[in-house]
Design an enzyme around this catalytic site. Structure first.
Site, PDB file in Angstrom:
ATOM      1  N   LYS A   1      -5.578  -4.448  12.828  1.00 49.15           N
ATOM      2  CA  LYS A   1      -6.856  -5.169  13.139  1.00 49.15           C
ATOM      3  C   LYS A   1      -6.414  -6.130  14.216  1.00 49.15           C
ATOM      4  O   LYS A   1      -5.433  -6.761  14.197  1.00 49.15           O
ATOM      5  CB  LYS A   1      -6.933  -6.006  11.711  1.00 49.15           C
ATOM      6  CG  LYS A   1      -8.126  -5.953  11.120  1.00 49.15           C
ATOM      7  CD  LYS A   1      -8.221  -6.815   9.934  1.00 49.15           C
ATOM      8  CE  LYS A   1      -9.374  -6.811   9.322  1.00 49.15           C
ATOM      9  NZ  LYS A   1      -9.488  -7.695   7.937  1.00 49.15           N
TER      10      LYS A   1
HETATM   11  C1  E4P Z   1     -12.427  -8.190   6.504  1.00 51.95           C
HETATM   12  O1  E4P Z   1     -11.748  -7.617   7.201  1.00 51.95           O
HETATM   13  C2  E4P Z   1     -11.850  -9.429   6.033  1.00 51.95           C
HETATM   14  O2  E4P Z   1     -10.539  -9.412   5.587  1.00 51.95           O
HETATM   15  C3  E4P Z   1     -12.749 -10.273   5.282  1.00 51.95           C
HETATM   16  O3  E4P Z   1     -14.015  -9.617   4.784  1.00 51.95           O
HETATM   17  C4  E4P Z   1     -12.812 -11.829   5.486  1.00 51.95           C
HETATM   18  O4  E4P Z   1     -13.719 -12.443   4.478  1.00 51.95           O
HETATM   19  P1  E4P Z   1     -13.971 -13.878   4.004  1.00 51.95           P
HETATM   20  O5  E4P Z   1     -14.643 -14.510   4.932  1.00 51.95           O
HETATM   21  O6  E4P Z   1     -14.469 -13.691   2.688  1.00 51.95           O
HETATM   22  O7  E4P Z   1     -12.457 -14.415   4.323  1.00 51.95           O
END
Ligand code: E4P
Length: 223
Positions: A86
């Site tokens: 990521k």
């Molecule tokens: C996605 O890859 C992220 O890990 C995640 O969806 C972030 O979500 P949040 O905004 O609820 O922290």
């Protein structure tokens, strides 16, 4: 096209349970989710990658400069063959994604923290394997997060961009329904939302009624 589900979690018990339902095709993590778990980073993510056996597991870089992101991505990718790295959206992130697609070993990247159609197009052009627009965090600032996914999918269709879009930062079932209707390829959902998706008060009530009717009229009978 059928919407795929990824689990947005670094919790081994949640991942095992969701796998047992037969509905998750991948896992996404982020530094916040991993920081919540006990134990050392490497054995934990190794365990998650093994559990997911071949299905993609996103692990995020902490570096912020392209060169360091590339190095960290290579280290993360060496943990298991199903690791997807990521990379946060931005100038440095785009450079890192581009470098990770050139040369010998190409490392699949999930470009994260995407909040606009233009960011999504750039991520696709740089060579992302996945693009993650964040729905809930846009809602948090008074925008329409699911609307962003609708716009990205419309532009991608028009521009014939086929990079898989992961609707991320999903907070409730309505988000899932809207991103599915928009044609998102994947929704990455917390376990709490996955449970909400499976439940309906009338399903629960229906089971109670069936059992009560059976118990009233044929309490002794079994198969
Ligand atoms: C996605 O890859 C992220 O890990 C995640 O969806 C972030 O979500 P949040 O905004 O609820 O922290």
């Amino acid at each position: 096209m059928t919407l795929q589900f990824f689990l947005d979690s670094a919790n081994v018990e949640e991942i095992k349970e969701a796998l047992a339902w037969g509905v998750i095709a991948g896992v996404t993590t982020n530094p916040t989710l991993l920081a919540r778990e006990k134990g050392a980073f490497r054995p934990l993510v190794q365990q998650i990658c093994t559990l997911m056996s071949g299905r993609p597991v996103s692990l995020e870089v902490l570096a912020t400069a392209a060169g360091a992101m590339v190095e960290e991505a290579q280290q993360l990718a060496a943990i298991a063959p199903n690791v997807v790295v990521k990379i946060p959206m931005g100038e440095e992130g785009l450079k890192a994604v581009c470098r990770l697609q050139s040369g010998g070993q190409k490392i699949p990247c999930n470009v994260t923290l995407v909040f606009s159609v233009n960011q999504a197009i750039l991520a696709a052009r740089a060579g992302a394997a996945y693009i993650s627009p964040f729905v809930g965090r846009l809602d948090d600032i008074g925008w329409d997060g699911a609307g962003l996914v609708e716009e990205i999918m419309a532009v991608f269709r028009r521009q014939q961009i086929d990079t898989p879009v992961i609707a991320a930062s999903i907070r409730h079932p309505q988000h899932v329904q809207r991103v599915a209707a928009a044609g998102a390829h994947i929704a990455t959902v917390p376990f709490s939302v996955l449970k909400q998706l499976a439940a309906h008060p009338l399903t629960t009530r229906g089971i109670e009624l069936f059992l009560a009717d059976w118990a009233r009229s044929r309490p002794e009978e079994r198969l």
